[in-house]
Design an enzyme around this catalytic site. Structure first.
Site, PDB file in Angstrom:
ATOM      1  N   TYR A   1       0.848  -1.183   0.000  1.00 59.58           N
ATOM      2  CA  TYR A   1       0.000   0.000   0.000  1.00 59.58           C
ATOM      3  C   TYR A   1       0.897   1.251   0.000  1.00 59.58           C
ATOM      4  O   TYR A   1       1.856   1.327   0.777  1.00 59.58           O
ATOM      5  CB  TYR A   1      -0.891  -0.033   1.248  1.00 59.58           C
ATOM      6  CG  TYR A   1      -1.717   1.209   1.423  1.00 59.58           C
ATOM      7  CD1 TYR A   1      -2.766   1.486   0.559  1.00 59.58           C
ATOM      8  CD2 TYR A   1      -1.452   2.105   2.445  1.00 59.58           C
ATOM      9  CE1 TYR A   1      -3.527   2.627   0.719  1.00 59.58           C
ATOM     10  CE2 TYR A   1      -2.210   3.253   2.613  1.00 59.58           C
ATOM     11  CZ  TYR A   1      -3.249   3.509   1.745  1.00 59.58           C
ATOM     12  OH  TYR A   1      -3.998   4.645   1.896  1.00 59.58           O
TER      13      TYR A   1
ATOM     14  N   ASP B   1      -0.336  -7.601   6.484  1.00 57.26           N
ATOM     15  CA  ASP B   1      -1.476  -6.706   6.281  1.00 57.26           C
ATOM     16  C   ASP B   1      -2.531  -7.521   5.531  1.00 57.26           C
ATOM     17  O   ASP B   1      -2.343  -7.887   4.373  1.00 57.26           O
ATOM     18  CB  ASP B   1      -1.021  -5.478   5.480  1.00 57.26           C
ATOM     19  CG  ASP B   1      -2.140  -4.461   5.260  1.00 57.26           C
ATOM     20  OD1 ASP B   1      -3.319  -4.871   5.249  1.00 57.26           O
ATOM     21  OD2 ASP B   1      -1.837  -3.270   5.088  1.00 57.26           O
TER      22      ASP B   1
ATOM     23  N   LYS C   1     -11.673  -0.416   5.191  1.00 58.31           N
ATOM     24  CA  LYS C   1     -11.993  -1.145   3.984  1.00 58.31           C
ATOM     25  C   LYS C   1     -13.103  -2.188   4.263  1.00 58.31           C
ATOM     26  O   LYS C   1     -14.196  -1.802   4.586  1.00 58.31           O
ATOM     27  CB  LYS C   1     -10.725  -1.766   3.414  1.00 58.31           C
ATOM     28  CG  LYS C   1      -9.510  -0.784   3.384  1.00 58.31           C
ATOM     29  CD  LYS C   1      -9.704   0.424   2.496  1.00 58.31           C
ATOM     30  CE  LYS C   1      -8.658   1.523   2.730  1.00 58.31           C
ATOM     31  NZ  LYS C   1      -7.269   1.091   2.594  1.00 58.31           N
TER      32      LYS C   1
HETATM   33  C1  LIG Z   1      -6.017   1.610   3.011  1.00 55.70           C
HETATM   34  C2  LIG Z   1      -4.946   0.704   3.385  1.00 55.70           C
HETATM   35  C3  LIG Z   1      -4.090   0.997   4.458  1.00 55.70           C
HETATM   36  C4  LIG Z   1      -4.192   2.281   5.245  1.00 55.70           C
HETATM   37  O1  LIG Z   1      -5.395   2.377   5.946  1.00 55.70           O
HETATM   38  P1  LIG Z   1      -6.163   3.762   6.262  1.00 55.70           P
HETATM   39  O2  LIG Z   1      -7.337   3.297   7.030  1.00 55.70           O
HETATM   40  O3  LIG Z   1      -6.493   4.409   4.955  1.00 55.70           O
HETATM   41  O4  LIG Z   1      -5.223   4.604   7.063  1.00 55.70           O
HETATM   42  C5  LIG Z   1      -3.124   0.059   4.775  1.00 55.70           C
HETATM   43  N1  LIG Z   1      -2.988  -1.094   4.079  1.00 55.70           N
HETATM   44  C6  LIG Z   1      -3.780  -1.390   3.040  1.00 55.70           C
HETATM   45  C7  LIG Z   1      -3.589  -2.673   2.305  1.00 55.70           C
HETATM   46  C8  LIG Z   1      -4.776  -0.515   2.657  1.00 55.70           C
HETATM   47  O5  LIG Z   1      -5.556  -0.807   1.601  1.00 55.70           O
END
Ligand SMILES: *Cc1c(COP(=O)(O)O)cnc(C)c1O
Length: 391
Positions: free
Chosen positions: A101, A172, A197
């Site tokens: 990301y 992640d 998300k």
């Molecule tokens: C969006 C995202 C993040 C960061 O999250 P936020 O809630 O926007 O701060 C980290 N890792 C991945 C894979 C993401 O899609």
């Protein structure tokens, strides 16, 4: 055997109802502080930076979904990853995958480096990782499938290497959500989520999580959240709790739509490449089948020209041109100028992120309507480009 994950999204195994008049929806404890019954006594809550009942309920929910011993809820995914980096000190070394990301890359390059933490970015195949581990290496940091190129990394293989060298594997898991994949079960030490998300699922709240199966890591993280203060607010905790109730049905429907769109895209003359790990031709397909229960609803595709890509972005209506993913609405993103704008050009080239690449987060609209939208958009772009040629 515990209950099915669909049920887990809705019920905690041990729910305490007695104090809340039988409320089916967990209450929002909108309070900053808690009164003490007497000196030396506490209700179990002192101050909401440390803990709040609504946040705690959400954290138990996410811990249960990831089969962890503890989960911590933060004000965003990046707040979670920033807090995670507080586990390390100057001189520590991390191995990270090259395709991450964009915000995580920005954090590592601009904040972690400044704080004396060295991050080596490599393709995290087991052979590469083994070669890059040094005496001061403390952790491996990956996403799988990766963002946006959908590379699949073997979590079990990396966790075996990490364990043999006494370092942590951090995954992640935002793209698949705990509904489809549980990295802790495969040997990871810490799981990261952008709760913004799929967990939240409605494009209306920012949140982030760290989940662990290791009590000593959880104690360190509890100290960090209490000290640095990026914990999720009570109302936002409640919104994410509400989102999680439908996580399972949303993931199933979004994945079903994703398969329909993938098959449609593959038929189009202007589409050079469709990258989706649910395709048997995807190089990570077999690993995905082994380590997850589904393939998710993120699709990356490359069209024949930058003009065609821009034409799609200009003409979408039902599908919205917006950053982010994992919500009920289908969104289309242009990684080069949006999510990955701050990733160095060299790294973009290496990962194949160019001006012809688009990323789709498929929502839960009727699949038929999404296909109709694509048909309309592609027709329109074809006409526009033809007109341009003629004039
Ligand atoms: C969006 C995202 C993040 C960061 O999250 P936020 O809630 O926007 O701060 C980290 N890792 C991945 C894979 C993401 O899609």
């Amino acid at each position: 055997m515990g209950v099915d994950v669909l049920t887990k999204c809705i019920h905690l195994e041990k729910e305490s109802r007695e104090n809340f008049y039988g409320a089916v929806s967990f209450p929002i404890f909108q309070t900053a502080t808690f009164a003490h019954p007497s000196v030396g006594n506490s209700t179990g809550y002192d101050y909401s930076r440390l803990q709040n009942p609504t946040r705690e309920h959400l954290e138990k929910m996410v811990a249960a979904l990831e089969n962890g011993v503890d989960a911590l809820a933060f004000s965003s995914g990046m707040a979670a990853i920033t807090s995670l980096m507080e586990l390390f000190r100057p001189g520590d070394h991390l191995i990270a995958d090259t395709d991450l990301y964009g915000g995580t890359v920005r954090l590592f390059d601009n904040i972690s480096e400044k704080n004396g933490i060295e991050v080596t970015k490599i393709d995290c195949s087991p052979e590469n990782v083994r070669k890059c581990i040094k005496d001061n290496t403390k952790a491996i940091y990956i996403e799988t499938p990766t963002n946006p190129m959908m590379n699949v990394i073997d979590i079990t293989a990396l966790s075996e290497i990490a364990k043999s060298r006494g370092i942590w594997l951090i995954v992640d898991n935002t793209f698949l959500s705990p509904y489809f994949q549980n990295p802790l079960d495969l040997g990871a030490d810490i799981v990261v989520h952008s709760g913004t998300k799929y967990l939240g699922g409605h494009n209306d709240t920012l949140a982030g999580f760290l989940v662990t199966s290791d009590v000593s890591i959880s104690e360190k993280l509890r100290f960090i959240i209490k000290t640095t203060g990026a914990g999720l607010a009570p109302f936002d905790s409640w919104l994410i709790l509400r989102g999680i109730k439908t996580l399972g049905v949303r993931m199933e429907k979004a994945q079903e739509n994703a398969f329909e769109i993938v098959h449609w895209l593959k038929e189009q003359e202007e589409v050079l490449k469709v990258i989706y790990p649910g395709l048997e031709t995807h190089p990570g397909y077999e690993v995905m089948r082994k380590q997850s229960r589904g393939f998710g609803a993120m699709i990356t595709f490359e069209v024949t020209s930058k003009e065609f890509a821009l034409g799609i972005l200009k003409n979408v209506r039902l599908i919205q041109f917006a950053e982010s993913l994992g919500g009920v609405e289908t969104l289309i993103t242009y990684p080069v100028t949006q999510t990955h704008a701050d990733v160095p050009k060299k790294l973009l080239d290496k990962n194949g992120i160019n001006e012809r690449v688009l990323r789709l987060s498929v929502g839960i609209e009727a699949g038929r309507d999404l296909i109709a939208e694509f048909e309309r958009v592609f027709e329109k772009v074809r006409e526009e480009l033809l007109d341009r040629e003629e004039s």
